[in-house]
Design a protein around this motif. Sequence first.
Motif, mmCIF file in Angstrom:
data_model
loop_
_atom_site.group_PDB
_atom_site.id
_atom_site.type_symbol
_atom_site.label_atom_id
_atom_site.label_comp_id
_atom_site.label_asym_id
_atom_site.label_seq_id
_atom_site.Cartn_x
_atom_site.Cartn_y
_atom_site.Cartn_z
ATOM 1 N N THR A 161 0.925 -1.218 0.005
ATOM 2 C CA THR A 161 0.177 -0.092 -0.021
ATOM 3 C C THR A 161 0.839 1.203 -0.053
ATOM 4 O O THR A 161 1.833 1.377 0.711
ATOM 5 C CB THR A 161 -0.878 -0.020 1.402
ATOM 6 O OG1 THR A 161 -1.753 -1.243 1.404
ATOM 7 C CG2 THR A 161 -2.005 1.132 1.159
ATOM 8 N N PHE A 162 0.495 2.181 -0.955
ATOM 9 C CA PHE A 162 1.317 3.384 -1.003
ATOM 10 C C PHE A 162 0.344 4.639 -0.612
ATOM 11 O O PHE A 162 -0.803 4.620 -1.116
ATOM 12 C CB PHE A 162 1.978 3.512 -2.395
ATOM 13 C CG PHE A 162 2.732 2.304 -2.646
ATOM 14 C CD1 PHE A 162 4.085 2.628 -2.105
ATOM 15 C CD2 PHE A 162 2.485 1.152 -3.024
ATOM 16 C CE1 PHE A 162 5.230 1.474 -2.443
ATOM 17 C CE2 PHE A 162 3.288 0.094 -3.303
ATOM 18 C CZ PHE A 162 4.642 0.439 -2.934
ATOM 19 N N TYR A 163 0.810 5.640 -0.034
ATOM 20 C CA TYR A 163 0.129 6.883 0.326
ATOM 21 C C TYR A 163 0.643 7.902 -0.207
ATOM 22 O O TYR A 163 1.878 8.226 -0.323
ATOM 23 C CB TYR A 163 0.145 7.159 1.978
ATOM 24 C CG TYR A 163 -0.261 5.702 2.706
ATOM 25 C CD1 TYR A 163 -1.971 5.350 2.876
ATOM 26 C CD2 TYR A 163 0.342 4.529 2.864
ATOM 27 C CE1 TYR A 163 -2.213 4.278 3.479
ATOM 28 C CE2 TYR A 163 -0.056 3.730 3.801
ATOM 29 C CZ TYR A 163 -1.576 3.300 4.157
ATOM 30 O OH TYR A 163 -1.871 2.281 4.755
ATOM 31 N N ASN A 164 -0.006 8.952 -0.304
ATOM 32 C CA ASN A 164 0.205 10.313 -0.814
ATOM 33 C C ASN A 164 -0.940 11.372 -0.520
ATOM 34 O O ASN A 164 -2.006 10.770 -0.348
ATOM 35 C CB ASN A 164 0.534 10.367 -2.354
ATOM 36 C CG ASN A 164 1.399 11.622 -2.537
ATOM 37 O OD1 ASN A 164 1.477 12.367 -1.922
ATOM 38 N ND2 ASN A 164 1.566 11.716 -3.720
ATOM 39 N N GLY A 165 -0.635 12.496 -0.468
ATOM 40 C CA GLY A 165 -1.729 13.552 -0.540
ATOM 41 C C GLY A 165 -1.018 14.727 0.551
ATOM 42 O O GLY A 165 0.001 14.844 0.962
ATOM 43 N N ALA A 166 -1.937 15.550 0.844
ATOM 44 C CA ALA A 166 -1.424 16.760 1.712
ATOM 45 C C ALA A 166 -1.009 16.306 3.111
ATOM 46 O O ALA A 166 0.075 17.351 3.482
ATOM 47 C CB ALA A 166 -2.922 17.592 2.064
ATOM 48 N N GLU B 17 5.087 11.220 -8.709
ATOM 49 C CA GLU B 17 5.953 10.708 -9.916
ATOM 50 C C GLU B 17 7.580 10.806 -9.417
ATOM 51 O O GLU B 17 8.128 9.409 -9.896
ATOM 52 C CB GLU B 17 6.259 12.029 -10.922
ATOM 53 C CG GLU B 17 6.970 11.845 -11.976
ATOM 54 C CD GLU B 17 6.919 12.845 -12.922
ATOM 55 O OE1 GLU B 17 7.958 12.911 -14.052
ATOM 56 O OE2 GLU B 17 5.957 13.623 -13.083
ATOM 57 N N ASP B 18 7.972 11.092 -8.296
ATOM 58 C CA ASP B 18 9.503 11.259 -8.127
ATOM 59 C C ASP B 18 9.697 9.963 -7.142
ATOM 60 O O ASP B 18 10.767 9.304 -7.021
ATOM 61 C CB ASP B 18 9.891 12.109 -7.464
ATOM 62 C CG ASP B 18 10.186 13.546 -8.531
ATOM 63 O OD1 ASP B 18 9.932 13.382 -9.670
ATOM 64 O OD2 ASP B 18 10.181 14.775 -8.063
ATOM 65 N N TYR B 19 8.726 9.860 -6.221
ATOM 66 C CA TYR B 19 8.972 8.761 -5.041
ATOM 67 C C TYR B 19 7.965 7.630 -5.077
ATOM 68 O O TYR B 19 8.338 6.439 -5.128
ATOM 69 C CB TYR B 19 8.857 9.554 -3.767
ATOM 70 C CG TYR B 19 9.711 10.360 -3.455
ATOM 71 C CD1 TYR B 19 11.147 10.065 -3.198
ATOM 72 C CD2 TYR B 19 9.724 11.837 -3.772
ATOM 73 C CE1 TYR B 19 12.307 10.914 -3.187
ATOM 74 C CE2 TYR B 19 10.557 12.946 -3.743
ATOM 75 C CZ TYR B 19 11.934 12.293 -3.488
ATOM 76 O OH TYR B 19 12.868 13.420 -3.213
ATOM 77 N N ASP C 158 -0.899 21.576 -2.050
ATOM 78 C CA ASP C 158 -0.573 21.798 -3.315
ATOM 79 C C ASP C 158 -0.636 20.913 -4.181
ATOM 80 O O ASP C 158 0.434 20.020 -4.147
ATOM 81 C CB ASP C 158 0.635 22.623 -3.152
ATOM 82 C CG ASP C 158 1.242 23.183 -4.595
ATOM 83 O OD1 ASP C 158 0.955 22.766 -5.657
ATOM 84 O OD2 ASP C 158 2.191 24.272 -4.655
ATOM 85 N N SER C 159 -1.568 20.826 -5.035
ATOM 86 C CA SER C 159 -1.591 19.347 -5.930
ATOM 87 C C SER C 159 -0.418 19.462 -6.811
ATOM 88 O O SER C 159 -0.231 18.233 -7.143
ATOM 89 C CB SER C 159 -2.690 19.575 -6.785
ATOM 90 O OG SER C 159 -2.720 20.659 -7.742
ATOM 91 N N THR C 160 0.224 20.263 -7.157
ATOM 92 C CA THR C 160 1.587 20.360 -7.947
ATOM 93 C C THR C 160 2.748 19.445 -7.183
ATOM 94 O O THR C 160 3.199 18.783 -7.744
ATOM 95 C CB THR C 160 2.242 21.734 -8.313
ATOM 96 O OG1 THR C 160 1.080 22.441 -9.084
ATOM 97 C CG2 THR C 160 3.256 21.595 -9.296
ATOM 98 N N VAL C 161 2.780 19.813 -5.996
ATOM 99 C CA VAL C 161 3.843 19.175 -5.030
ATOM 100 C C VAL C 161 3.391 17.790 -4.941
ATOM 101 O O VAL C 161 4.366 16.739 -4.923
ATOM 102 C CB VAL C 161 4.012 19.817 -3.775
ATOM 103 C CG1 VAL C 161 4.936 19.030 -2.769
ATOM 104 C CG2 VAL C 161 4.453 21.301 -3.965
#
Length: 109
Positions: free
Chosen positions: A77-82, A97-99, A88-91
């Motif tokens: 499972t992988f997590y991402n978000g604020a 993409e990078d991690y 900031d959606s760009t970040v």
Amino acid sequence: GLASVCYGSPTVLSEDEVKRNILAGVKRLQKGQGLPEAEPSWVAFANHAPFNLEVGVDDIKSRFYEKLLALNGKKSTFYNGAAFQSQDSTVIWQYTEDYILPMLLKSLQ
């Protein structure tokens, strides 16, 4: 004929108060732009409070963010978000993409 409005406040407000403030702002815009005054109606309304949760100093000192990032990859499972970056959606997309994608692809091998 639809408009989307986002509203933020540094203090907690009731939904009724937020709606009143938004309607007052729309009416000010109508008047200021010389538009016909029309009574807006709500098609949808969503409350996203609390929006900007923060971690306390003691939790940060106890390596909260290090532990949070270590969750990625556990049980596939992988997590991402604020919570992992910022509001900031760009970040968030750059972090993805990078991690996240490289970790995900590596886990599939």
